[in-house]
Design a protein around this motif. Structure first.
Motif, PDB file in Angstrom:
ATOM      1  N   GLY A  15       0.709  -1.449  -0.284  1.00 48.32           N
ATOM      2  CA  GLY A  15       0.086  -0.021  -0.336  1.00 48.32           C
ATOM      3  C   GLY A  15       0.891   0.979   0.080  1.00 48.32           C
ATOM      4  N   LEU A  16      -0.275   2.509  -0.355  1.00 44.95           N
ATOM      5  CA  LEU A  16       1.025   3.705   0.491  1.00 44.95           C
ATOM      6  C   LEU A  16       0.092   4.488   1.471  1.00 44.95           C
ATOM      7  N   ALA A  17      -0.174   3.595   1.845  1.00 48.62           N
ATOM      8  CA  ALA A  17      -0.734   5.192   3.284  1.00 48.62           C
ATOM      9  C   ALA A  17       0.158   6.135   3.555  1.00 48.62           C
ATOM     10  N   GLY A  18      -0.352   7.061   3.822  1.00 51.73           N
ATOM     11  CA  GLY A  18       0.789   8.165   4.550  1.00 51.73           C
ATOM     12  C   GLY A  18       1.559   8.734   3.242  1.00 51.73           C
ATOM     13  N   GLN A  19       1.569   8.648   1.846  1.00 51.28           N
ATOM     14  CA  GLN A  19       2.494   8.637   1.078  1.00 51.28           C
ATOM     15  C   GLN A  19       1.414  10.238  -0.009  1.00 51.28           C
ATOM     16  N   THR A  20       2.610  10.398  -0.924  1.00 50.73           N
ATOM     17  CA  THR A  20       1.671  11.552  -1.631  1.00 50.73           C
ATOM     18  C   THR A  20       1.924  11.181  -3.198  1.00 50.73           C
ATOM     19  N   VAL A  21       1.510  11.134  -3.862  1.00 53.39           N
ATOM     20  CA  VAL A  21       1.671  10.595  -5.204  1.00 53.39           C
ATOM     21  C   VAL A  21       1.354  11.873  -6.356  1.00 53.39           C
ATOM     22  N   ASP A  82       8.258  24.029  -7.107  1.00 52.87           N
ATOM     23  CA  ASP A  82       8.264  25.134  -6.021  1.00 52.87           C
ATOM     24  C   ASP A  82       7.069  25.318  -5.138  1.00 52.87           C
ATOM     25  N   GLU A  83       6.165  24.612  -5.117  1.00 54.52           N
ATOM     26  CA  GLU A  83       5.140  25.422  -4.480  1.00 54.52           C
ATOM     27  C   GLU A  83       4.682  23.950  -3.927  1.00 54.52           C
ATOM     28  N   LEU A  84       5.009  22.936  -4.249  1.00 56.68           N
ATOM     29  CA  LEU A  84       5.130  22.044  -3.364  1.00 56.68           C
ATOM     30  C   LEU A  84       5.365  21.829  -1.553  1.00 56.68           C
ATOM     31  N   PRO A  85       4.248  22.043  -1.095  1.00 60.29           N
ATOM     32  CA  PRO A  85       4.629  22.478   0.739  1.00 60.29           C
ATOM     33  C   PRO A  85       5.486  21.178   1.182  1.00 60.29           C
ATOM     34  N   THR A  86       5.369  19.906   0.739  1.00 60.04           N
ATOM     35  CA  THR A  86       6.282  19.009   1.947  1.00 60.04           C
ATOM     36  C   THR A  86       6.491  17.880   0.929  1.00 60.04           C
ATOM     37  N   PRO A  87       7.108  17.460   1.447  1.00 58.34           N
ATOM     38  CA  PRO A  87       8.515  16.148   0.440  1.00 58.34           C
ATOM     39  C   PRO A  87       7.109  15.417  -0.106  1.00 58.34           C
ATOM     40  N   ILE A  88       7.234  15.144  -1.391  1.00 54.09           N
ATOM     41  CA  ILE A  88       6.641  14.168  -2.092  1.00 54.09           C
ATOM     42  C   ILE A  88       6.886  12.311  -2.002  1.00 54.09           C
ATOM     43  N   ASP A  89       7.030  11.886  -2.367  1.00 53.72           N
ATOM     44  CA  ASP A  89       7.156  10.092  -2.450  1.00 53.72           C
ATOM     45  C   ASP A  89       7.035   9.682  -4.120  1.00 53.72           C
ATOM     46  N   GLY A 136      14.113   6.463  -2.213  1.00 54.69           N
ATOM     47  CA  GLY A 136      13.232   5.778  -2.114  1.00 54.69           C
ATOM     48  C   GLY A 136      12.214   5.712  -2.709  1.00 54.69           C
ATOM     49  N   GLY A 137      12.014   6.696  -2.822  1.00 54.33           N
ATOM     50  CA  GLY A 137      10.707   7.171  -4.218  1.00 54.33           C
ATOM     51  C   GLY A 137      10.954   6.806  -5.289  1.00 54.33           C
ATOM     52  N   THR A 138       9.905   7.181  -5.987  1.00 52.41           N
ATOM     53  CA  THR A 138       9.936   7.428  -7.876  1.00 52.41           C
ATOM     54  C   THR A 138       9.579   7.911  -8.569  1.00 52.41           C
ATOM     55  N   LEU A 139      10.109   7.976  -9.636  1.00 51.79           N
ATOM     56  CA  LEU A 139       9.756   8.406 -10.937  1.00 51.79           C
ATOM     57  C   LEU A 139       9.421   7.883 -11.754  1.00 51.79           C
ATOM     58  N   LEU A 140       8.581   7.937 -12.334  1.00 54.67           N
ATOM     59  CA  LEU A 140       7.676   6.781 -13.363  1.00 54.67           C
ATOM     60  C   LEU A 140       7.369   7.540 -13.818  1.00 54.67           C
ATOM     61  N   PHE A 141       7.988   7.128 -15.626  1.00 51.67           N
ATOM     62  CA  PHE A 141       7.047   7.622 -16.982  1.00 51.67           C
ATOM     63  C   PHE A 141       6.782   6.893 -17.724  1.00 51.67           C
ATOM     64  N   ILE A 142       5.768   7.011 -18.584  1.00 52.02           N
ATOM     65  CA  ILE A 142       5.049   6.568 -19.799  1.00 52.02           C
ATOM     66  C   ILE A 142       5.416   6.534 -20.980  1.00 52.02           C
ATOM     67  N   GLY A 143       6.069   5.513 -21.402  1.00 51.34           N
ATOM     68  CA  GLY A 143       5.923   5.459 -22.319  1.00 51.34           C
ATOM     69  C   GLY A 143       5.125   4.757 -23.861  1.00 51.34           C
ATOM     70  N   GLY A 144       5.789   4.177 -24.509  1.00 54.39           N
ATOM     71  CA  GLY A 144       5.392   3.046 -26.033  1.00 54.39           C
ATOM     72  C   GLY A 144       5.663   2.318 -26.341  1.00 54.39           C
TER      73      GLY A 144
END
Length: 251
Positions: A15-21, A82-89, A136-144
């Motif tokens: 799960g992703l409980a407590g995380q930001t996507v 820049d305007e994101l208020p806190t770290p994301i996941d 440990g967070g993710t960057l996830l790209f969509i390609g083809g």
């Protein structure tokens, strides 16, 4: 903006409980379905899209924060991060459909927009992710996968080949942030419907009868893989094909 309260674990957890996507291009299709699944898994979600009305409606439906802008406006994209208020996941980057054209018919204005959307946008997101995405967070790209055919056209072939290499490089440069690529075949989305028009039903039927899975791939299939890659912290630098076996039968 919605903030997260729990850091990403260094081990696989359910799960992703407590995380930001963050979903860039999240008001329809793959982006919307991934946002919905992330919410079901307990994540706070921030959606971006070009259409203010649509992204606001979707955000209200999901209980997600929203921002409306063109992600290929890189100055505006930078302000968003820049305007994101806190770290994301996690950050999922979708994009417009591929631009198929032989060299003799190539429209260079469209080609530049395609390079912006499919190559420079991931690079800009990667630069802005530093200091915003937790270790440990993710960057996830969509390609083809369509551009792997040698007759697909020079531009789409080049971009399709570039994204896996880009993903591997960024996985090293941004570590311990993880970077992965989902390479999708035909996916039954509103974008596919717009591109195919009255040929959509015929294409669906062709795929149902020829794909090894005997059904058409939908946004939920991509979303399930996307959330898995967010939660499985052992995976980085990888490209995952998800096309129902389309490449096996269409070569």
């Amino acid at each position: 903006m919605t903030s997260a309260t729990k850091p990403v674990s260094t081990q696989h957890e359910r799960g992703l409980a407590g995380q930001t996507v963050v979903v860039i291009g999240g008001s329809a299709g793959i982006g919307l379905e991934t946002a919905r699944r992330a919410r079901e898994e307990g994540a706070a979600v921030i959606l971006t899209a070009r259409d203010p009305g649509r992204v606001q409606r979707v955000g209200h439906e999901l209980g997600a924060s929203t921002a409306a802008f063109d992600a290929t406006d890189f100055e505006r994209l930078g302000r968003f991060f820049d305007e994101l208020p806190t770290p994301i996941d996690h950050v999922l980057v979708t994009g417009p459909g591929p631009y198929y054209a032989p060299l003799a018919e190539l429209d260079f204005d469209k080609a530049r927009r395609d390079v912006d959307a499919h190559l420079l946008l991931p690079l800009e997101v990667a630069r802005k992710a530093v200091g915003k995405v937790r270790p440990g967070g993710t960057l996830l790209f969509i390609g083809g996968t369509g551009g792997r055919r040698p007759d697909a056209g020079a531009l789409i072939t080049a971009l399709t080949a570039a994204l896996p290499a880009l993903t591997k490089n960024l996985a090293l440069e941004l570590a311990p942030i993880r970077v992965n690529l989902i390479a999708a075949g035909f996916v039954d989305t509103p974008l596919s419907a717009a591109l195919l028009g009255d040929q959509l039903d015929a294409r669906r039927e062709q795929l149902r009868t020829t794909l090894p899975i005997r059904r058409v791939v939908g946004p939920a299939d991509i979303a399930a893989l996307a959330v898995h890659l967010m939660t499985n912290t052992a995976v980085t630098g990888a490209t995952f094909d998800i096309d129902g076996g389309q490449q096996l039968v269409e070569g």
